[in-house]
Design a protein around this motif. Structure first.
Motif, PDB file in Angstrom:
ATOM      1  N   GLY A 127       0.771  -1.237   0.000  1.00 53.94           N
ATOM      2  CA  GLY A 127       0.000   0.000   0.000  1.00 53.94           C
ATOM      3  C   GLY A 127       0.799   1.282   0.000  1.00 53.94           C
ATOM      4  N   GLY A 128       2.099   1.230  -0.111  1.00 53.15           N
ATOM      5  CA  GLY A 128       2.870   2.470  -0.191  1.00 53.15           C
ATOM      6  C   GLY A 128       4.146   2.420   0.611  1.00 53.15           C
ATOM      7  N   ARG A 129       4.878   3.510   0.518  1.00 52.27           N
ATOM      8  CA  ARG A 129       6.196   3.577   1.151  1.00 52.27           C
ATOM      9  C   ARG A 129       6.125   3.953   2.626  1.00 52.27           C
ATOM     10  N   ARG A 130       4.918   4.104   3.144  1.00 49.24           N
ATOM     11  CA  ARG A 130       4.766   4.499   4.536  1.00 49.24           C
ATOM     12  C   ARG A 130       5.507   3.600   5.506  1.00 49.24           C
ATOM     13  N   ASN A 131       5.424   2.297   5.303  1.00 51.42           N
ATOM     14  CA  ASN A 131       6.033   1.328   6.214  1.00 51.42           C
ATOM     15  C   ASN A 131       7.331   0.760   5.656  1.00 51.42           C
ATOM     16  N   LEU A 132       8.045   1.554   4.875  1.00 54.09           N
ATOM     17  CA  LEU A 132       9.262   1.072   4.225  1.00 54.09           C
ATOM     18  C   LEU A 132      10.304   0.609   5.244  1.00 54.09           C
ATOM     19  N   ASP A 133      10.427   1.324   6.351  1.00 55.61           N
ATOM     20  CA  ASP A 133      11.410   0.924   7.373  1.00 55.61           C
ATOM     21  C   ASP A 133      11.115  -0.466   7.939  1.00 55.61           C
ATOM     22  N   GLN A 134       9.864  -0.797   8.115  1.00 57.49           N
ATOM     23  CA  GLN A 134       9.496  -2.126   8.608  1.00 57.49           C
ATOM     24  C   GLN A 134       9.874  -3.195   7.581  1.00 57.49           C
ATOM     25  N   HIS A 135       9.663  -2.894   6.316  1.00 59.81           N
ATOM     26  CA  HIS A 135      10.003  -3.859   5.263  1.00 59.81           C
ATOM     27  C   HIS A 135      11.519  -4.021   5.141  1.00 59.81           C
ATOM     28  N   ARG A 136      12.261  -2.917   5.314  1.00 58.84           N
ATOM     29  CA  ARG A 136      13.736  -3.023   5.309  1.00 58.84           C
ATOM     30  C   ARG A 136      14.213  -3.919   6.436  1.00 58.84           C
ATOM     31  N   GLU A 137      13.630  -3.739   7.603  1.00 63.77           N
ATOM     32  CA  GLU A 137      14.027  -4.555   8.758  1.00 63.77           C
ATOM     33  C   GLU A 137      13.714  -6.030   8.516  1.00 63.77           C
ATOM     34  N   ARG A 138      12.575  -6.323   7.881  1.00 69.74           N
ATOM     35  CA  ARG A 138      12.223  -7.706   7.544  1.00 69.74           C
ATOM     36  C   ARG A 138      13.255  -8.308   6.599  1.00 69.74           C
ATOM     37  N   VAL A 139      13.685  -7.537   5.594  1.00 72.99           N
ATOM     38  CA  VAL A 139      14.691  -8.032   4.647  1.00 72.99           C
ATOM     39  C   VAL A 139      16.022  -8.243   5.358  1.00 72.99           C
ATOM     40  N   ARG A 140      16.402  -7.325   6.243  1.00 75.21           N
ATOM     41  CA  ARG A 140      17.668  -7.479   7.000  1.00 75.21           C
ATOM     42  C   ARG A 140      17.653  -8.747   7.851  1.00 75.21           C
ATOM     43  N   ARG A 141      16.522  -9.014   8.495  1.00 75.07           N
ATOM     44  CA  ARG A 141      16.413 -10.246   9.297  1.00 75.07           C
ATOM     45  C   ARG A 141      16.540 -11.477   8.403  1.00 75.07           C
ATOM     46  N   ALA A 142      15.914 -11.423   7.222  1.00 74.80           N
ATOM     47  CA  ALA A 142      15.995 -12.556   6.293  1.00 74.80           C
ATOM     48  C   ALA A 142      17.417 -12.730   5.764  1.00 74.80           C
ATOM     49  N   GLN A 143      18.148 -11.640   5.608  1.00 79.37           N
ATOM     50  CA  GLN A 143      19.532 -11.708   5.115  1.00 79.37           C
ATOM     51  C   GLN A 143      20.489 -12.266   6.160  1.00 79.37           C
ATOM     52  N   GLN A 144      20.116 -12.193   7.424  1.00 80.51           N
ATOM     53  CA  GLN A 144      21.044 -12.569   8.493  1.00 80.51           C
ATOM     54  C   GLN A 144      21.542 -14.000   8.368  1.00 80.51           C
ATOM     55  N   GLY A 145      20.682 -14.919   7.981  1.00 82.77           N
ATOM     56  CA  GLY A 145      21.092 -16.320   7.857  1.00 82.77           C
ATOM     57  C   GLY A 145      22.159 -16.505   6.790  1.00 82.77           C
ATOM     58  N   ILE A 146      21.947 -15.930   5.630  1.00 78.56           N
ATOM     59  CA  ILE A 146      22.936 -16.081   4.554  1.00 78.56           C
ATOM     60  C   ILE A 146      24.203 -15.309   4.875  1.00 78.56           C
ATOM     61  N   ARG A 147      24.053 -14.169   5.557  1.00 78.01           N
ATOM     62  CA  ARG A 147      25.250 -13.405   5.961  1.00 78.01           C
ATOM     63  C   ARG A 147      26.123 -14.236   6.891  1.00 78.01           C
TER      64      ARG A 147
END
Length: 122
Positions: free
Chosen positions: A39-59
């Motif tokens: 629905g928009g860029r309003r919650n972009l920070d939450q989505h960034r944090e979700r991606v960072r958490r998902a990246q943690q395993g491969i990192r």
């Protein structure tokens, strides 16, 4: 227009592959794409944090066999790594990896621009 097209075609010839460095694109969508779907860029920070958490395993896995140089999570979901002794094929076989790209270094030749703009005379 023809010169620009010719120049764009020659850029890969100027690029130099940096040995043992890769951009590892991950399969989960980037933060901006998921934020726009929600629905928009309003919650972009939450989505960034979700991606960072998902990246943690491969990192963590990549850090055992190399060095993580950086990450991208907003417009792409990728990890930039230096992994001596690993090939792109080996990295591609890791779970959660969509594609692996070699890192290219490009040296632009702009040494003639300053005299054209008469900067030395200024």
């Amino acid at each position: 227009m023809g010169r620009l097209y010719l120049w764009l075609l020659s850029v890969p010839l100027l690029a130099q592959v940096i040995p043992d460095q890769f951009i590892v694109e991950l399969s989960e969508e980037p933060a901006l794409v998921s934020a726009m779907r929600a629905g928009g860029r309003r919650n972009l920070d939450q989505h960034r944090e979700r991606v960072r958490r998902a990246q943690q395993g491969i990192r963590t896995r990549l850090a055992q066999r190399g060095r993580v140089l950086g990450t991208v999570e907003t417009v792409a979901n990728a990890v930039i790594v230096e992994a001596p002794g690993l090939s792109a094929a080996e990295l591609s076989a890791s779970p959660g990896v969509r594609k692996v790209y070699p890192v290219h270094q490009i040296h632009l030749e702009l040494d003639h621009v300053l005299p054209q703009h008469k900067v030395p005379e200024a």
